[in-house]
Design a protein around this motif. Structure first.
Motif, PDB file in Angstrom:
ATOM      1  N   PRO A 505     -29.629   9.121 -51.832  1.00 54.33           N
ATOM      2  CA  PRO A 505     -28.163   8.984 -52.344  1.00 54.33           C
ATOM      3  C   PRO A 505     -26.993   8.277 -51.557  1.00 54.33           C
ATOM      4  N   ASN A 506     -27.752   7.965 -50.244  1.00 54.03           N
ATOM      5  CA  ASN A 506     -26.681   7.360 -49.208  1.00 54.03           C
ATOM      6  C   ASN A 506     -27.310   5.908 -48.939  1.00 54.03           C
ATOM      7  N   PHE A 507     -28.244   5.500 -49.744  1.00 54.12           N
ATOM      8  CA  PHE A 507     -28.906   4.379 -49.422  1.00 54.12           C
ATOM      9  C   PHE A 507     -28.984   3.423 -50.563  1.00 54.12           C
ATOM     10  N   LYS A 554     -23.506   8.370 -42.303  1.00 52.72           N
ATOM     11  CA  LYS A 554     -22.621   9.567 -42.567  1.00 52.72           C
ATOM     12  C   LYS A 554     -21.783   9.290 -43.704  1.00 52.72           C
ATOM     13  N   ALA A 555     -21.174  10.107 -44.039  1.00 55.58           N
ATOM     14  CA  ALA A 555     -20.101  10.051 -45.302  1.00 55.58           C
ATOM     15  C   ALA A 555     -19.063   9.079 -44.872  1.00 55.58           C
ATOM     16  N   ASN A 556     -18.716   8.922 -43.700  1.00 59.28           N
ATOM     17  CA  ASN A 556     -17.533   8.212 -43.462  1.00 59.28           C
ATOM     18  C   ASN A 556     -17.905   6.950 -42.866  1.00 59.28           C
ATOM     19  N   LEU A 557     -19.258   6.561 -42.808  1.00 59.32           N
ATOM     20  CA  LEU A 557     -19.573   5.349 -41.992  1.00 59.32           C
ATOM     21  C   LEU A 557     -20.619   4.535 -43.050  1.00 59.32           C
ATOM     22  N   GLN A 558     -20.240   3.409 -43.101  1.00 60.25           N
ATOM     23  CA  GLN A 558     -20.886   2.246 -44.219  1.00 60.25           C
ATOM     24  C   GLN A 558     -21.655   1.485 -43.209  1.00 60.25           C
ATOM     25  N   ILE A 559     -22.887   0.937 -43.162  1.00 59.16           N
ATOM     26  CA  ILE A 559     -23.574  -0.095 -42.369  1.00 59.16           C
ATOM     27  C   ILE A 559     -24.180  -1.313 -43.731  1.00 59.16           C
ATOM     28  N   THR A 560     -23.865  -2.364 -43.744  1.00 62.75           N
ATOM     29  CA  THR A 560     -24.336  -3.222 -44.681  1.00 62.75           C
ATOM     30  C   THR A 560     -25.069  -4.407 -44.099  1.00 62.75           C
ATOM     31  N   LEU A 561     -26.298  -4.946 -44.708  1.00 63.51           N
ATOM     32  CA  LEU A 561     -27.204  -6.115 -44.105  1.00 63.51           C
ATOM     33  C   LEU A 561     -27.305  -6.704 -45.198  1.00 63.51           C
ATOM     34  N   ASN A 562     -27.422  -8.161 -45.329  1.00 74.93           N
ATOM     35  CA  ASN A 562     -27.600  -8.910 -46.320  1.00 74.93           C
ATOM     36  C   ASN A 562     -28.171 -10.067 -46.061  1.00 74.93           C
ATOM     37  N   ASN A 608     -14.531   5.163 -41.363  1.00 77.71           N
ATOM     38  CA  ASN A 608     -13.393   5.787 -41.919  1.00 77.71           C
ATOM     39  C   ASN A 608     -12.948   7.257 -41.120  1.00 77.71           C
ATOM     40  N   PHE A 609     -11.837   7.433 -40.375  1.00 72.93           N
ATOM     41  CA  PHE A 609     -11.683   8.260 -39.691  1.00 72.93           C
ATOM     42  C   PHE A 609     -10.551   9.250 -40.359  1.00 72.93           C
ATOM     43  N   LYS A 610     -11.387  10.059 -41.253  1.00 73.07           N
ATOM     44  CA  LYS A 610     -10.289  11.350 -42.019  1.00 73.07           C
ATOM     45  C   LYS A 610      -9.018  10.532 -42.732  1.00 73.07           C
ATOM     46  N   ASP A 611      -9.516   9.364 -43.110  1.00 72.55           N
ATOM     47  CA  ASP A 611      -8.536   8.686 -44.035  1.00 72.55           C
ATOM     48  C   ASP A 611      -7.373   8.383 -43.423  1.00 72.55           C
ATOM     49  N   LYS A 612      -7.296   8.420 -41.986  1.00 75.05           N
ATOM     50  CA  LYS A 612      -6.167   8.116 -41.290  1.00 75.05           C
ATOM     51  C   LYS A 612      -6.415   6.536 -40.606  1.00 75.05           C
ATOM     52  N   LEU A 613      -7.411   6.324 -40.238  1.00 72.61           N
ATOM     53  CA  LEU A 613      -7.806   4.957 -39.628  1.00 72.61           C
ATOM     54  C   LEU A 613      -9.045   4.501 -40.273  1.00 72.61           C
ATOM     55  N   VAL A 614      -9.311   3.243 -40.530  1.00 73.23           N
ATOM     56  CA  VAL A 614     -10.328   2.785 -41.271  1.00 73.23           C
ATOM     57  C   VAL A 614     -10.519   1.447 -40.394  1.00 73.23           C
TER      58      VAL A 614
END
Length: 810
Positions: A505-507, A554-562, A608-614
């Motif tokens: 679900p997260n990958f 984590k739900a608020n952290l995305q890492i991409t590699l391409n 993403n920090f609680k939709d306050k800081l991205v």
């Protein structure tokens, strides 16, 4: 009796009036806070969800089921949740304005597979620019639209232009696409190109910029990135009657006395709809800033008086004489949807400019330095016509869930005319390109957690080119050498497959491959030049692929590699062009060329920090081999030939270099409350070209460090943006070799060498909604009136610039 009847009639009238007022008081209209447009499908419910309602196509909903003081929630996947009582809603005039969510990970993108995908599942960096942002920035051209994003660098040789640079690549190493149709043609050149201005910003619904190679889906040229422009779609009616709506806009800019008028309108029924748009632009000569280098001033210009060229003193040296032009854009789209499975779309696009001067050629000094080299140098009307027919079928099938057939025809026209100072011969080359493309694309999402996208593409280009010279005194015409071999053709056939697999679900893993076959055929006319060959008959193939993942630890952290590869096959411009590339040099044909290949890797992080800081960042590295570059050449054993009456150094496009480009892209968005926000972007790129002999030199299309920072305040009616734009310096040591000879467009350092200075501008932009139908914009650019040139640009940027706009929606 009559009195009693009158009383009864009056009573009935009062009753129905009170009833209608009561019904109106129970009805709420939900609108987008930025655009004022109605928002459909808003879920409306009370605390225990025992009472519900939904907004219709016009954003309206009946609230009679709710009591006056109970809490009501308004929810939509794309907007922030809104809570209020019915009494509070009534006090606000029964209108609610919703704000878009600041966090965009659920955004849908079209560019990666040609079908809708969740942006969060895509490992490549994609920048989306929607119609709301475009309306706020109010750009003059689509080149300015890209530049306003803060993530794309744009070079300008003249006012009528704009050539994007992405990750160290430009022009024919970037791909333009309009509504899924490739705009790049067989004469897209390595020098700066202006085709992006043919796309009308008023008609754009969304722009998606892919950073890095996109060759798996788009084939040749998509090395540095892809710019997809999606225009407005006709809107259906959700009632039994015909609906009519539209917009009227006017814009004025003080720096070039711009006058722009636009109108569009939509006709819709339940099964068919039509969208029509027309825009007219008039631009006068551009005025540069007051505070800066005197060497940028336009001190003199050439006019023709009494049959002779005269060097005139410019009474206002800040005014860049001979830079203005006009442009018209027209768009007509029809759509027909007989049922839920089939959709038929037809689009007709037309753009045409007036003649427009190439400003950087008009300011070139002559050999003695006491005058100007050219009396005239201008592009003829740039014309673009496209017909685009698309059939889409959705529904269950053994091999697909969606299929899309796109057939498009494009016609391009461009020309160049130049005449030396005191020369009576005006040399002109004129080109026409007819382009046919057929795309068949499939979507299959029935294989468990795997979604497959696959298809095939065929493209055919034919180039017609002619040259002439005109004696402006006798008006005698004669045939001259053409820029390209007349009748040359370029065609490609390709197949691709792209897969998106939800491993967890997260990958998500995204991978694809494409094979392209390219044919080039050109016959050379030896009337004017003794070519040592008769034709170019080139057949090349290219295999490209990509693989990457998007991971949410984590739900608020995305890492991409391409990792991906890209290629560019030689086109007619590479193989068969004859033109003066720079003072004293001429480029000649070279039929012995092969494709160039790019190998790219990138990593991205988004937090993403609680939709306050991205926070977001990306690092990339691209290695280009067999790079097609312009280098010195021997033509029939000669290193110099006579071209337009001038002995010129011979050059040709050759597979003679490697290139290394790498860099970082950083950004953040901070949301302090519902009114205040802060955002910034910064791009750092480095690049080197290495010739076959081991000689290193700076890459030409690597932009300087550039960035911006925006402080935004908004409420449902007003939005304001105070921002700073910044460009770093490119020193002489880091200036490309081909740029060092253009001393007339650069500043001079203490050692007498050209360089591109750093600069910054302070700016303010605002938009006010006077009513739901009327919206006004006001911007003040370059408030400190700086005089500066963006890197590699011929024209100097605008000085202080007041931009006023008014729009009416009906």
């Amino acid at each position: 009796m009559q009195f009693s009847d009158n009383m009864r009639n009056t009573g009935f009238a009062l009753f129905f009036l009170m009833l209608s007022l009561t019904v109106c008081a129970q009805e709420v209209t939900v609108l987008d806070a930025d655009t004022g447009n109605p928002v459909a499908n808003i879920a409306i419910y009370n605390k225990d969800r025992s009472k519900t309602a939904v907004s219709d196509f016009n954003g309206k909903s009946d609230l009679r089921v709710f009591s006056k003081n109970e809490r009501i929630t308004f929810r939509h996947i794309s907007y922030e949740i809104y809570n209020a009582t019915k009494a509070q809603i009534e006090r606000k005039g029964n209108r609610i304005y919703l704000n878009l969510r600041p966090e965009e990970l659920k955004e849908v993108v079209m560019s990666v597979s040609k079908w809708e995908q969740q942006k969060k599942n895509v490992p490549q960096k994609i920048e989306s620019i929607d119609a709301r942002s475009i309306a706020f920035t109010n750009p003059q051209t689509s080149a300015d639209l890209l530049q306003n994003s803060g993530k794309v660098f744009v070079q300008k040789s003249q006012l009528g232009g704009g050539s994007p640079l992405i990750r160290g690549f430009a022009t024919n190493r970037l791909l333009l696409s309009v509504d899924g149709v490739r705009m790049n043609n067989a004469i897209f050149r390595g020098g700066n190109i202006q085709n992006v201005i043919s796309i009308d910003p008023f008609t754009i619904k969304n722009t998606e910029v892919i950073f890095g190679p996109g060759s798996v889906i788009y084939g040749s040229d998509a090395i540095g990135g892809v710019m997809n422009f999606f225009t407005q779609k006709p809107r259906f009616s959700f009632t039994d009657s015909l609906t009519f709506s539209g917009n009227v806009n006017y814009r004025f800019a003080s720096a070039n006395k711009e006058n722009t008028a636009h109108i569009d309108f939509n006709l819709g029924q339940q099964k068919w709809a039509s969208y029509t748009s027309f825009t007219y632009n008039n631009f006068d000569d551009l005025v540069m800033g007051k505070n800066g280098l005197d060497s940028y001033l336009r001190n003199n210009y050439v006019v023709r008086e009494n049959g002779t060229d005269v060097l005139m003193t410019n009474n206002d040296p800040r005014k860049q004489v001979w830079s203005g032009y006009d442009q018209i854009n027209f768009l007509q789209k029809f759509t027909y949807k007989p049922n839920s499975s089939w959709n038929y779309d037809l689009g007709l696009y037309y753009s045409e400019t007036s003649d427009y001067p190439r400003y950087d050629r008009l300011i070139r000094p002559n050999s003695s330095g006491d005058g100007l080299r050219s009396a005239e140098w201008f592009y003829g009307p740039q014309k673009w016509l496209m017909g685009n027919f698309q059939i889409t079928k959705q529904g269950q099938n053994k091999f697909y869930d969606g299929v899309k057939l796109t057939v498009a025809y494009q016609h391009f026209e461009e020309s160049r005319s130049d005449r030396g100072f005191q020369d009576v011969e005006l040399f002109t080359t004129k080109e026409k390109v007819n382009a046919l493309s057929v795309n068949l694309d499939f979507e299959n999402k029935k294989i468990g957690d795997l979604r497959l996208y696959y298809g095939a593409e065929y493209i055919f280009n034919k180039v017609n080119s002619e040259g002439s010279q005109n004696n402006i005194e006798t008006n005698e015409f004669s045939i001259a050498a053409s820029r390209y071999p007349d009748g040359a053709t370029w065609q490609t056939f390709a197949g691709y497959v792209n897969g998106e697999y939800q491993l967890k679900p997260n990958f998500t893993v995204l991978s694809g491959a494409r094979y392209s076959q390219v044919w080039v055929d050109a016959q050379f006319d030896k009337t004017f030049y003794p070519f040592p060959f008769d034709e170019a008959d080139l057949i090349t193939g290219a295999f490209t692929g990509s693989m990457g993942f998007s991971w949410f630890p984590k739900a608020n952290l995305q890492i991409t590699l391409n990792g991906s590869t890209g290629f560019r096959a030689p086109n007619i411009d590479d193989i068969g062009k004859i033109f003066d590339s720079e003072p004293g040099s001429v480029v000649v044909p070279n039929p012995d060329l092969e494709p160039e290949y790019a190998y790219n890797g990138e990593i991205g992080v988004r937090k993403n920090f609680k939709d306050k800081l991205v926070l977001n960042g990306a690092a990339f590295y691209t290695y280009l081999v067999d790079a097609l570059v312009r280098r010195n050449y021997a033509f029939n054993g000669e290193t110099e030939i006579l071209y337009n009456g001038e002995l010129s150094n011979v050059q040709a496009i050759q597979n003679a270099a490697k290139a290394y480009v790498y860099g970082f892209e950083l950004g953040f968005e901070a949301f302090f409350n519902e009114n205040w926000s802060l955002s910034s972007n910064l791009t750092l790129t480095e690049g080197t070209e290495e010739d076959d002999d081991g000689t290193d030199s700076p890459a030409r299309h690597v932009a300087p460090v550039f960035g911006d920072i925006h402080l935004v305040w908004k409420n449902p009616k007003f939005r304001a943006d105070a921002f700073l734009n910044y460009n770093g310096e490119i020193s002489y040591a880091n200036l490309a070799l081909s740029e060092r000879g253009k001393t007339y467009i650069y500043a001079i350092d203490d050692n007498g060498n050209p360089f591109s200075p750093s600069w910054y501008t302070l700016n303010f932009r605002s938009q006010y909604r006077i009513s739901n139908a009327v919206k006004a914009t006001m911007s003040l650019e370059n408030i400190t009136n700086q005089r500066y040139r963006t890197y590699s640009s011929g024209i100097v940027a605008p000085g202080i610039n007041l931009i006023l706009g008014i729009g009416y929606t009906f």
